[in-house]
Scaffold this motif. Sequence first.
Motif, PDB file in Angstrom:
ATOM      1  N   VAL A 426     -11.157   6.973  -0.836  1.00 44.45           N
ATOM      2  CA  VAL A 426     -11.001   6.387  -2.173  1.00 44.45           C
ATOM      3  C   VAL A 426     -10.765   4.886  -2.090  1.00 44.45           C
ATOM      4  CG1 VAL A 426      -9.817   6.652  -4.395  1.00 44.45           C
ATOM      5  CG2 VAL A 426      -9.766   8.524  -2.739  1.00 44.45           C
ATOM      6  N   SER A 427     -11.420   4.175  -2.990  1.00 42.02           N
ATOM      7  CA  SER A 427     -11.181   2.731  -3.108  1.00 42.02           C
ATOM      8  C   SER A 427     -10.428   2.472  -4.415  1.00 42.02           C
ATOM      9  CB  SER A 427     -12.515   1.994  -3.121  1.00 42.02           C
ATOM     10  OG  SER A 427     -12.301   0.669  -3.561  1.00 42.02           O
ATOM     11  N   PHE A 428      -9.507   1.504  -4.350  1.00 44.04           N
ATOM     12  CA  PHE A 428      -8.752   1.146  -5.555  1.00 44.04           C
ATOM     13  C   PHE A 428      -9.092  -0.274  -6.003  1.00 44.04           C
ATOM     14  CE2 PHE A 428      -6.609   4.635  -3.600  1.00 44.04           C
ATOM     15  CZ  PHE A 428      -6.272   5.450  -4.669  1.00 44.04           C
ATOM     16  N   GLY A 429     -10.276  -0.740  -5.538  1.00 46.62           N
ATOM     17  CA  GLY A 429     -10.670  -2.108  -5.868  1.00 46.62           C
ATOM     18  C   GLY A 429     -11.017  -2.807  -4.566  1.00 46.62           C
ATOM     19  N   ASP A 430     -10.556  -4.047  -4.396  1.00 45.22           N
ATOM     20  CA  ASP A 430     -10.873  -4.724  -3.137  1.00 45.22           C
ATOM     21  C   ASP A 430      -9.941  -4.221  -2.012  1.00 45.22           C
ATOM     22  OD1 ASP A 430      -8.444  -5.987  -3.518  1.00 45.22           O
ATOM     23  OD2 ASP A 430      -9.321  -7.857  -4.260  1.00 45.22           O
ATOM     24  N   ASP A 431     -10.210  -4.719  -0.795  1.00 42.29           N
ATOM     25  CA  ASP A 431      -9.469  -4.234   0.375  1.00 42.29           C
ATOM     26  C   ASP A 431      -7.960  -4.416   0.227  1.00 42.29           C
ATOM     27  OD1 ASP A 431     -11.883  -3.630   1.423  1.00 42.29           O
ATOM     28  OD2 ASP A 431     -11.837  -5.110   3.053  1.00 42.29           O
ATOM     29  N   ALA A 432      -7.564  -5.588  -0.246  1.00 39.40           N
ATOM     30  CA  ALA A 432      -6.134  -5.896  -0.333  1.00 39.40           C
ATOM     31  C   ALA A 432      -5.457  -4.947  -1.320  1.00 39.40           C
ATOM     32  CB  ALA A 432      -5.941  -7.348  -0.775  1.00 39.40           C
TER      33      ALA A 432
END
Length: 488
Positions: A426-432
Amino acid sequence: MHVEARKADCEDAAFGAPGVRRGLARGRAAEDELTKIFQHAAEHAAAYRRSLSERPVAGPVDHAALRAAFSRPLNRSPADPLTVVDELVAAAETGVVATAGPRFFGFVVGGALPAATAAEILAAGWDQNAFNAALSPAALAAEEAAGGWLKDLLGIPATASTGFVTGGQAANTAGLAAARQHLLTGAGWDLGRLGLGGAPRLRVVAGEERHATVDRSLRLLGLGTDCLETVRADGRGALDTDDLRRVLASDPGTPAIVCTQAGNVNTGACDDLRTACDLTHAHGGWAHVDGAFGLWAAASPATRPLVDGAELADSWACDGHKWLNVPYDCGYAFCSRPAVHAEALSYTASYLTRADGTPAGGADYTAESSRRARGFATWAALRELGRDGVAELVDRCCSLARRFADGLSAAGFEVVNDVTLNQVLVSFGDDARTDHVVRAVQNDGTCWMGATTWRGRRLMRISVSGHTTTEADVDQSIAAIVRLARAA
Ligand SMILES: *Cc1c(COP(=O)(O)O)cnc(C)c1O
């Protein structure tokens, strides 16, 4: 025998010298003490297990305090065993991670089943050494029976050998050692005597998304990682078989070990094992399957097609302590050629004779000599679940993984992999931002999931592998993740 010994003790005590009497009295007291100590430890362990669904899964740890709790000056004189157990429990308290609980979703590990845990306690209580049939006939018989059940469930030919090893890493090393042995023997090279110096060249072909333990196995085996020829991964993270065809054809005269994978550690994708094994064999090579967790797909009719063709391989690595929910450390190294397996790993010594025709087994199929009796826990886990229970465990974990994916996508977050097994990315946006959300979830304590880098992106990696996880646990975890991600 136990009863006779006690009777003899009483007679001796009645007629023996006072010193002997005192010694025997101490012995009997120690027997009661032993029950108390074992019970005490078991009660602690059971109380801990009962607390698992309520306690924070993990959280910030004061490492300095934890280390201080353990590192005290070593006492000069012996300590009372019961006190030692209490001290251990107190010292470990803040540093025990609830991996056995229902909301731990990191590292593809599951929690140990009750009967399997009890079997492990017995293995320690009996203090068996599974080195060979002289040291523990029961341990070897349990390994043989459990090995047969495992092969049946995992779709591995019944004639294959089974080594009960420490885990997937050791199983990969064992499989690749057998591969190296077989291919060099075929090239007319006596590996056992001559080693690798001056040996004919071997190719090692593996996918770009292989598990990192394959590289360590190659280093340990003296093949080195420079020998690796990498095959591209397809969109799912499985071997691109067209690229495998191209790589194999590029050097058709050199024997090749091909490392395939059932269960990409990020996406859960399984290689097309049938095609990969066929291509490998058409080139006279050896096909190894790293199936640490993914090979368990074979145990359910619903997921079995994912590992179709697994039976064609030459060696297989699988874990007990991941998806089968057996206590650590437990893995299995299977080999289609038992003689090659034993030739690669066994040894003989003057004090070891097999004049009675005892079959190879135990340590012959592992790189260890004295070993914990791992077969008992696997035997118990398989009995506890039964054939249907293993299939149900696999199906349930896969369906709970899809529940995670559906819930998190519905909340607006991006699920980047095709959820075919028990892994969700899952991604929550950019890496940071994704790293920030993973950290917040880990500190929150409701559930625990790790972070990974896949295809250049930082992602939350969710693995569902535990037998105690329910839909309610997944929903509670999704709610915590969504709350923390929205606050981030
Ligand atoms: C976990 C894993 C391993 C290593 O297994 P251990 O039991 O940790 O030694 C190897 N390969 C894959 C695909 C894995 O998931």
